[in-house]
Motif scaffolding. Structure first.
Motif, short mmCIF file in Angstrom:
data_model
loop_
_atom_site.label_atom_id
_atom_site.label_comp_id
_atom_site.label_asym_id
_atom_site.label_seq_id
_atom_site.Cartn_x
_atom_site.Cartn_y
_atom_site.Cartn_z
N ALA A 341 -13.92 -12.46 -7.54
CA ALA A 341 -14.50 -11.37 -7.78
C ALA A 341 -15.78 -12.56 -8.02
O ALA A 341 -17.05 -12.08 -8.17
CB ALA A 341 -13.74 -10.87 -8.30
N LEU A 391 -11.58 -6.26 -12.95
CA LEU A 391 -10.91 -6.39 -11.75
C LEU A 391 -9.33 -5.81 -12.55
O LEU A 391 -8.79 -6.14 -12.78
CB LEU A 391 -11.07 -7.22 -11.68
CG LEU A 391 -10.07 -7.71 -10.17
CD1 LEU A 391 -11.30 -9.14 -9.83
CD2 LEU A 391 -8.64 -8.43 -9.92
N LEU A 412 -13.84 -3.04 -9.75
CA LEU A 412 -12.99 -3.51 -8.57
C LEU A 412 -11.77 -3.14 -8.82
O LEU A 412 -10.90 -3.90 -9.76
CB LEU A 412 -13.68 -5.01 -8.32
CG LEU A 412 -13.43 -5.45 -7.11
CD1 LEU A 412 -13.57 -4.81 -5.89
CD2 LEU A 412 -13.45 -6.63 -7.09
N LEU A 423 -10.52 -3.45 -0.53
CA LEU A 423 -11.04 -3.44 -1.65
C LEU A 423 -11.89 -2.55 -2.18
O LEU A 423 -12.52 -1.70 -1.31
CB LEU A 423 -12.22 -5.18 -1.77
CG LEU A 423 -11.66 -6.41 -1.16
CD1 LEU A 423 -12.75 -7.06 -1.17
CD2 LEU A 423 -10.49 -6.57 -2.07
N LEU A 425 -14.66 -0.57 -5.31
CA LEU A 425 -15.43 -1.42 -5.64
C LEU A 425 -15.97 0.14 -6.16
O LEU A 425 -16.89 1.08 -5.82
CB LEU A 425 -16.20 -2.08 -5.18
CG LEU A 425 -17.91 -2.22 -6.72
CD1 LEU A 425 -16.96 -3.37 -7.65
CD2 LEU A 425 -19.01 -2.97 -6.26
N LEU A 444 -16.76 -10.88 -1.54
CA LEU A 444 -15.38 -10.88 -2.26
C LEU A 444 -14.34 -11.71 -0.51
O LEU A 444 -13.50 -11.73 -0.58
CB LEU A 444 -15.04 -10.57 -2.79
CG LEU A 444 -13.55 -9.64 -3.24
CD1 LEU A 444 -13.27 -11.52 -4.07
CD2 LEU A 444 -13.12 -8.91 -4.32
#
Length: 456
Positions: A341, A391, A412, A423, A425, A444
């Motif tokens: 990331a 994250l 994230l 994923l 975000l 990513l």
């Protein structure tokens, strides 16, 4: 009154956890959010945090002990000498913990079919209950192992609860909008098709609507052999009040994701009188609502947007296996994902200076400087700097997505279902422009699909 510390469940298939280490000693003062112990399950190792302020007392399980889910492992007392206030340990059966609220009534036990009991899972120490958003299977329906049974909302996320064995959903013991204590039985999966499937509201204290009925008839004696009344009928579709709704909005994860992607506010549906939980079909109604039905403008700070992507996990899994063989180390998921990331974020922002990433699983994320520039076989030094990205590696849990109430620092989340990595975000456009956020997620996804690109 002391607070119980229980062994949490990360998913329906988890029956127990191993205490790796106690991070606090008996008598130590603890604050809500402090890490109490490390627990290992068949999916992950996590830190379990304190849900209350107080003093650690009456530790009942030693390091290395395997503890059933829902069993009390310690207490948090209000005073340093509060260990004497400990309640008796929760009773257990062969199938798991009994409900910690009240014993089942004889009539209820007799009415239940035989089979495997499905309980309301705990995702962390701060979770006391979960709200049933929707049942995805009906009573009497056949289910396969891994099938989604229901959607549950906690104070952290909305998730799907999966069946951990095949059979038939012989009993549903909590209805939509019921707030069910952690550890309480919410369903029964039987090996054979039930002759008479059972479906009723939860068997703990009445919900507010049912409490009013009980108060209105104080002399009425309950019939313990009878099934409990069904939950109140949903409100009719149509405008009811323009007042802003109180409390949480109940909706399926897909409906939440699509609403976030389109910038739709589900609170407008609740304010207009439409019944919860909301599903994808309700978004058409939301799109058609007149602008006059919109709630007051949100406070300044930027609207939270969510960008999602899905990739095949095979290359990432192969890379982790190769890394363990080539370096004799196996970096944890948060550490490895933080490196990927950070590299993607550095490219998206064109950043050349220091970059701090805070990464973790269910526990408090740990900040680290430049995880993409350090060798993957080494742990970066802890950082005191404010992170540019938070994250969460939730690949070892049943969670499917998390959308924070605010995202002044981009957040994230990486989740997993089978061979697919997802994923998500969440970002405030004022803190991370949409163009950079899109580049971050795309970058990513590319790195996880071809991990060797990270080393080049």
């Amino acid at each position: 009154m002391p607070h119980e510390v229980i062994m949490p469940a990360l998913g329906m298939a988890q029956d127990s956890g191993v205490i790796v280490a106690w991070l606090k000693s008996p008598g130590d003062e603890v604050k809500a959010g402090d890490a109490l112990m490390e627990v290992e399950t068949d999916k992950a190792t996590m830190e379990v945090e304190a849900a209350h302020d107080g003093f650690l007392a009456d530790v009942r399980a030693a390091e290395g002990a395997t503890v059933p889910v829902g069993q009390i492992v310690a207490l948090i007392a209000e005073t340093a000498d509060g260990a004497g206030e400990a309640p008796a340990p929760a009773a257990r059966t062969e199938d798991g913990p009994e409900a910690a609220t009240e014993a089942a009534e004889p009539g209820d036990e007799a009415a239940l079919p035989e089979g495997h009991q499905v309980i309301m899972p705990a995702l962390g120490m701060a979770q006391d209950s979960g709200i049933v958003v929707a049942w995805l299977k009906d009573a009497g329906e056949a289910v396969a192992e891994g099938d989604a049974l229901l959607e549950v909302e906690t104070d952290k996320a909305t998730m799907e609860v999966e069946a951990d064995r095949a059979g038939y959903l012989a009993a549903i013991l909590a209805e939509e909008r019921d707030d069910v204590p952690v550890g309480q039985v919410i369903a029964v999966i039987s090996a054979e098709a039930p002759a008479t499937p059972v479906r009723r509201a939860m068997s703990t204290a009445p919900a507010p609507a049912r409490q009013e009925a009980a108060t209105a008839q104080p002399d009425a004696a309950p019939d313990k052999g009878a099934e409990r009344p069904a939950p109140p009928a949903p409100r009719p579709k149509g405008p009811a009040t323009a007042a802003a709704p109180a409390g949480r909005i109940l909706a399926s994860p897909k409906a939440r994701r699509l609403a976030a992607e389109e910038g739709l506010d589900l609170a407008r549906l609740a304010a207009a009188g439409y019944p919860q939980p909301f599903h994808v079909a309700d978004l058409e109604t939301l799109r058609a609502l007149p602008k006059s039905a919109a709630p007051a403008a949100a406070p300044a700070g930027g609207e939270v947007g969510v960008i999602s992507a899905e990739i095949d996990a095979a290359a990432y899994d192969d890379f982790r296996a190769w890394l363990a063989t080539a370096t004799d180390t196996s970096p944890g998921g948060p550490r490895l994902l933080a490196a990927f990331a950070a590299g993607a974020m550095r490219a998206a922002l064109g950043a050349e200076g220091p970059l701090t990433i805070a990464a973790g699983a269910l526990g408090a994320p740990a900040a680290m400087d430049d995880p993409d520039l350090a060798p993957l076989s080494a742990e970066p030094a802890p950082s005191e700097a404010s992170p540019a990205l938070i994250l969460r590696d939730l690949t070892g849990t049943a969670l499917t997505a998390v959308k924070p109430a605010a995202a002044h620092v981009p957040r994230l989340t990486v989740t997993r279902r089978g061979d697919t990595l997802a994923l998500h975000l969440a970002h405030d456009a004022a803190a991370l422009p949409e163009e950079a956020a899109l580049a971050l997620v795309a970058g990513l996804a590319d790195r996880l699909s071809e991990p060797l690109r990270h080393l080049l």
